[in-house]
Scaffold this motif. Structure first.
Motif, mmCIF file in Angstrom:
data_model
loop_
_atom_site.group_PDB
_atom_site.id
_atom_site.type_symbol
_atom_site.label_atom_id
_atom_site.label_comp_id
_atom_site.label_asym_id
_atom_site.label_seq_id
_atom_site.Cartn_x
_atom_site.Cartn_y
_atom_site.Cartn_z
ATOM 1 N N LEU A 98 -53.237 -34.475 27.750
ATOM 2 C CA LEU A 98 -51.879 -34.537 28.281
ATOM 3 C C LEU A 98 -51.070 -35.649 27.631
ATOM 4 N N CYS A 99 -51.710 -36.773 27.360
ATOM 5 C CA CYS A 99 -50.992 -37.865 26.702
ATOM 6 C C CYS A 99 -50.502 -37.428 25.320
ATOM 7 N N GLY A 100 -51.373 -36.756 24.568
ATOM 8 C CA GLY A 100 -50.988 -36.272 23.247
ATOM 9 C C GLY A 100 -49.900 -35.223 23.313
ATOM 10 N N MET A 101 -50.026 -34.282 24.236
ATOM 11 C CA MET A 101 -49.067 -33.184 24.303
ATOM 12 C C MET A 101 -47.725 -33.600 24.903
ATOM 13 N N ILE A 102 -47.739 -34.535 25.856
ATOM 14 C CA ILE A 102 -46.473 -35.061 26.377
ATOM 15 C C ILE A 102 -45.745 -35.819 25.267
ATOM 16 N N SER A 103 -46.498 -36.512 24.426
ATOM 17 C CA SER A 103 -45.899 -37.188 23.273
ATOM 18 C C SER A 103 -45.278 -36.179 22.315
ATOM 19 N N VAL A 104 -45.980 -35.065 22.070
ATOM 20 C CA VAL A 104 -45.437 -34.013 21.197
ATOM 21 C C VAL A 104 -44.096 -33.520 21.750
ATOM 22 N N ARG A 105 -44.013 -33.335 23.059
ATOM 23 C CA ARG A 105 -42.788 -32.831 23.688
ATOM 24 C C ARG A 105 -41.666 -33.875 23.709
ATOM 25 N N ASN A 106 -42.009 -35.125 23.423
ATOM 26 C CA ASN A 106 -41.010 -36.200 23.427
ATOM 27 C C ASN A 106 -40.890 -36.858 22.049
ATOM 28 N N ASP A 107 -40.925 -36.017 20.995
ATOM 29 C CA ASP A 107 -40.706 -36.479 19.621
ATOM 30 C C ASP A 107 -41.700 -37.528 19.155
ATOM 31 N N GLY A 108 -42.955 -37.436 19.629
ATOM 32 C CA GLY A 108 -43.973 -38.380 19.176
ATOM 33 C C GLY A 108 -43.850 -39.749 19.822
ATOM 34 N N ALA A 109 -43.267 -39.823 21.010
ATOM 35 C CA ALA A 109 -43.073 -41.104 21.698
ATOM 36 C C ALA A 109 -44.396 -41.798 21.962
ATOM 37 N N GLY A 110 -44.394 -43.138 21.839
ATOM 38 C CA GLY A 110 -45.560 -43.931 22.187
ATOM 39 C C GLY A 110 -45.682 -44.074 23.690
ATOM 40 N N ILE A 111 -46.778 -44.674 24.137
ATOM 41 C CA ILE A 111 -47.038 -44.718 25.571
ATOM 42 C C ILE A 111 -45.989 -45.505 26.352
ATOM 43 N N PRO A 112 -45.473 -46.665 25.873
ATOM 44 C CA PRO A 112 -44.420 -47.338 26.649
ATOM 45 C C PRO A 112 -43.167 -46.484 26.805
ATOM 46 N N GLU A 113 -42.804 -45.745 25.740
ATOM 47 C CA GLU A 113 -41.632 -44.875 25.827
ATOM 48 C C GLU A 113 -41.848 -43.768 26.858
ATOM 49 N N MET A 114 -43.039 -43.185 26.859
ATOM 50 C CA MET A 114 -43.328 -42.131 27.840
ATOM 51 C C MET A 114 -43.317 -42.686 29.260
ATOM 52 N N ILE A 115 -43.859 -43.891 29.436
ATOM 53 C CA ILE A 115 -43.819 -44.537 30.743
ATOM 54 C C ILE A 115 -42.365 -44.730 31.179
ATOM 55 N N GLY A 116 -41.522 -45.153 30.249
ATOM 56 C CA GLY A 116 -40.110 -45.349 30.552
ATOM 57 C C GLY A 116 -39.428 -44.061 30.963
ATOM 58 N N ILE A 117 -39.767 -42.958 30.286
ATOM 59 C CA ILE A 117 -39.145 -41.661 30.587
ATOM 60 C C ILE A 117 -39.521 -41.184 31.978
ATOM 61 N N TYR A 118 -40.791 -41.304 32.347
ATOM 62 C CA TYR A 118 -41.279 -40.692 33.588
ATOM 63 C C TYR A 118 -41.468 -41.673 34.745
ATOM 64 N N MET A 119 -41.514 -42.985 34.450
ATOM 65 C CA MET A 119 -41.724 -43.958 35.525
ATOM 66 C C MET A 119 -40.596 -44.976 35.632
ATOM 67 N N GLY A 120 -39.652 -44.965 34.685
ATOM 68 C CA GLY A 120 -38.496 -45.840 34.788
ATOM 69 C C GLY A 120 -38.556 -47.029 33.846
ATOM 70 N N PRO A 121 -37.390 -47.664 33.581
ATOM 71 C CA PRO A 121 -37.320 -48.782 32.621
ATOM 72 C C PRO A 121 -38.103 -50.007 33.059
ATOM 73 N N GLY A 122 -38.167 -50.272 34.365
ATOM 74 C CA GLY A 122 -38.942 -51.414 34.844
ATOM 75 C C GLY A 122 -40.414 -51.268 34.523
ATOM 76 N N ALA A 123 -40.940 -50.065 34.775
ATOM 77 C CA ALA A 123 -42.343 -49.795 34.449
ATOM 78 C C ALA A 123 -42.576 -49.888 32.947
ATOM 79 N N LYS A 124 -41.592 -49.433 32.162
ATOM 80 C CA LYS A 124 -41.726 -49.486 30.703
ATOM 81 C C LYS A 124 -41.898 -50.919 30.219
ATOM 82 N N LYS A 125 -41.090 -51.833 30.739
ATOM 83 C CA LYS A 125 -41.174 -53.233 30.314
ATOM 84 C C LYS A 125 -42.522 -53.841 30.681
ATOM 85 N N ALA A 126 -42.978 -53.552 31.900
ATOM 86 C CA ALA A 126 -44.264 -54.094 32.341
ATOM 87 C C ALA A 126 -45.410 -53.542 31.501
ATOM 88 N N VAL A 127 -45.368 -52.229 31.253
ATOM 89 C CA VAL A 127 -46.432 -51.583 30.488
ATOM 90 C C VAL A 127 -46.408 -52.023 29.037
#
Length: 494
Positions: A98-127
C-alpha cells in the motif's frame, strides 16, 4: 522441521491469496500512467523493467533485518516463527504494497508527503523529523554491521580502528551510489547482490533438508526460551516484535517503496514488486530463524565450534562457513554483507529525496544532490564515531533503531488506514487498522517498559500503551470514519 516447512508454505500461500486480496482492495489500473513516465527526470524517476525493480526493492528492504533480526529473535524460541509468518503476511507485505501504490497514485511522493496528504501538515512536520532520525539510525546500523563482518573476514581485531577503516570504505561507495542516477549503479549491480542473498538463503534451506536437524516444534511449546541463551528479562511481548522487524514488518520499508514507485511502469506489477519482495524477505527470515533455533537450542553451536552466547554476525560466519564450505560460505557471507550495504545507500538516497521534496530543491543538478547529501553523511558518521568505541555500541544502536523502525511502521499503517477509509468503500480500512492497533501497542509498551525508554513496571507500561491505542482509535473514528458516514447520509442538495 515440520513447523518450519509449514511456515514456509504459509508464506508462499500468503503471497498468492492474501496478496491477491490486498491487490483487489487497492484496485490497480494498468492503463494509468505511472510517475516513471509522467515525471521522468533521468535521475530518480526512471522507467525500469519490472524484474529489475523487484530485485532492487528486495535488496533495498532486506538489509540486516531478516538475518540479524531473525537470529536474535530466534532466541525467544518458536514464537519467532509465528511472528515472522503472521507479521509478514498480514502486516509487513500489506504495509509495503500500500505504501508503494499510494506513492504511485501521488506522483511518487515520499512518506512525509503522503503523511501530509492524508494526516495533515502538522503530522507531516512531525513525521519529517522522525523519519530523518530513523534513517540516520538505520544508516548507522547498515554501515556498522557489514563493517564488522568484513573486518572479521579479513582477520581484523574487531577494535574501533580497524572497523572504522571499513566504515570509511563503505561510505565512499555510499557517496557515489547516492549521487549518481538510480540506473547507473543501483540498477546495474543490485540484481547481482540480490542473487547472492537469495542464493545464501536457498543454500541454507537445502542444507536444512539434507541435514534434517532436530528443530523445536510448535507442539514443544511457544514459551520464552530466551533465559537459556542469555536474554534474561526480555518478554516475548513486546521485545520479540521489536527485535524481528524487517522479516515481519518494518517502517524503514515505507521510505524505500516510494523510490521504486518512481520506477515502476505498470500498476499491476505492484503486487509482485512490493508484496512479493516482502514475502521473499519473510522466507529468508524464516530460514535464518530455523537455522538459529538449531544453533541455540539443538546443538548447532557445538557442531560449528561456537557457543550459544555468540552475537548475530558470528552466527552468520560460523554457520555459513561450516555448512556451505569455503566457496559457498564466502558467497553467503558476501550476500549478508551486500544486503545492509545496498540498503544503506538507498537509506541515504531516500533521505536526500525526502529533504529535496520538502525544500523543493531540484535533484537534476549534481551540486544540489551533494548539498543535501553531505550533512546526512556527517550526521551518520557522528553517530558511528560515538558508538564504535563502546563495546555495546552496536547493540545500543540496534535497540533504538528497532523501536524507531516499528514506530514508523505503526504511523504508516494509520496513514494507510486513512487512505483506505477515504478512497475505498465499506470496512476495507480494517486491512491496515488491525495491524496498526497491534503495532501501536507494541511500540508504546516497549518504550515505556524497557531501559532504553522510561523503564516503568510492565503492567503500568501495558496499561499506558492500551490507553494510547484507545485514544488513537477514538481519533481515527471521530476524525475520519464518522465524517465520511455523515457525508454519505446527508441528501444531495439541488
Amino acid at each position: 522441521m515440520y513447523s518450519f516447512i509449514f511456515c514456509i508454505c504459509l508464506l508462499v500461500a500468503g503471497y498468492f491469496f492474501y496478496g491477491k486480496f490486498t491487490e483487489r482492495i487497492f484496485g490497480p489500473i494498468p492503463s494509468r500512467k505511472t510517475p516513471a513516465f509522467t515525471r521522468m527526470d533521468g535521475v530518480d524517476y526512471v522507467p525500469m523493467p519490472s524484474w529489475k525493480v523487484y530485485m532492487i526493492q528486495f535488496l533495498n528492504i532486506a538489509g540486516t533485518g531478516p538475518i540479524f533480526g531473525a537470529i536474535m529473535g530466534a532466541k525467544f524460541g518458536t514464537a519467532s516463527y509465528i511472528w515472522i509468518v503472521l507479521g509478514c503476511i498480514f502486516a509487513g507485505a500489506v504495509h509495503d504494497y500500500l505504501c508503494g501504490m499510494i506513492s504511485v497514485r501521488n506522483d511518487g511522493a515520499g512518506i512525509p508527503e503522503m503523511i501530509g496528504i492524508y494526516m495533515g501538515p502538522g503530522a507531516k512536520k512531525a513525521v519529517l523529523t522522525f523519519v530523518a532520525v530513523v534513517l540516520m539510525l538505520i544508516g548507522a546500523v547498515f554501515v556498522y554491521s557489514p563493517a564488522i563482518i568484513l573486518d572479521d573476514l579479513c582477520g581484523g581485531d574487531g577494535h574501533s580502528t580497524s572497523v572504522m577503516i571499513w566504515v570509511g570504505a563503505i561510505f565512499i561507495y555510499y557517496i557515489i551510489a547516492t549521487l549518481l542516477p538510480i540506473d547507473k549503479i543501483i540498477g546495474k549491480i543490485y540484481p547481482l547482490f540480490a542473487f547472492a542473498l537469495i542464493f545464501m538463503a536457498l543454500a541454507l534451506m537445502v542444507c536444512l533438508f539434507i541435514k534434517w536437524p532436530s528443530l523445536p516444534e510448535f507442539w514443544d511449546g511457544l514459551g520464552n526460551k530466551g533465559a537459556s541463551v542469555g536474554i534474561r528479562g526480555q518478554r516475548i511481548f513486546p521485545c520479540l516484535f521489536i527485535t524481528i522487524a524487517c522479516g515481519a514488518i518494518s517502517g524503514f520499508h515505507s521510505t524505500q517503496s516510494p523510490m521504486m514507485a518512481r520506477c515502476i511502469t505498470d500498476e499491476k506489477m505492484g503486487r509482485p514488486i512490493f508484496f512479493g519482495a516482502m514475502i521473499t524477505e519473510g522466507i529468508i527470515a524464516m530460514i535464518w530463524a530455523a537455522v538459529s533455533t538449531y544453533f541455540f537450542f539443538e546443538g548447532g553451536a557445538a557442531e560449528v565450534g561456537s557457543n550459544t552466547s555468540a552475537a548475530a554476525p558470528t552466527v552468520v560466519n560460523e554457520i555459513s562457513k561450516s555448512w556451505l564450505g569455503i566457496a559457498g560460505g564466502l558467497l553467503a557471507i558476501l550476500g549478508v554483507v551486500a544486503a545492509p550495504i545496498t540498503s544503506g545507500d538507498t537509506v541515504f538516497r531516500s533521505a536526500r529525496l525526502i529533504v529535496a521534496e520538502t525544500l523543493h530543491i531540484s535533484q537534476k543538478e549534481k551540486k544540489n544532490r551533494i548539498m543535501i547529501s553531505l550533512p546526512l553523511f556527517l550526521i551518520c558518521i557522528g553517530i558511528l564515531a560515538f558508538n564504535i568505541s563502546d563495546e555495546q555500541g552496536f547493540n545500543k544502536i540496534w535497540r533504538y533503531f528497532g523501536w524507531a523502525n516499528q514506530t514508523m511502521a505503526a504511523i504508516v499503517l494509520w496513514m494507510e488506514s486513512i487512505y483506505l477509509a477515504k478512497e475505498k468503500k465499506g470496512y476495507r480500512f480494517l486491512l491496515t487498522e488491525i495491524p496498526a492497533i497491534f503495532m501501536t501497542a507494541v511500540v508504546f509498551t516497549y518504550i515505556f517498559s524497557e531501559k532504553i525508554g522510561f523503564n516503568l513496571p510492565f503492567t503500568l507500561s501495558l496499561i499506558l500503551a492500551l490507553a494510547i491505542v484507545l485514544f488513537s482509535e477514538v481519533v481515527f473514528h471521530y476524525k475520519v470514519i464518522l465524517p465520511m458516514r455523515k457525508d454519505k447520509s446527508e441528501p444531495e442538495r439541488s
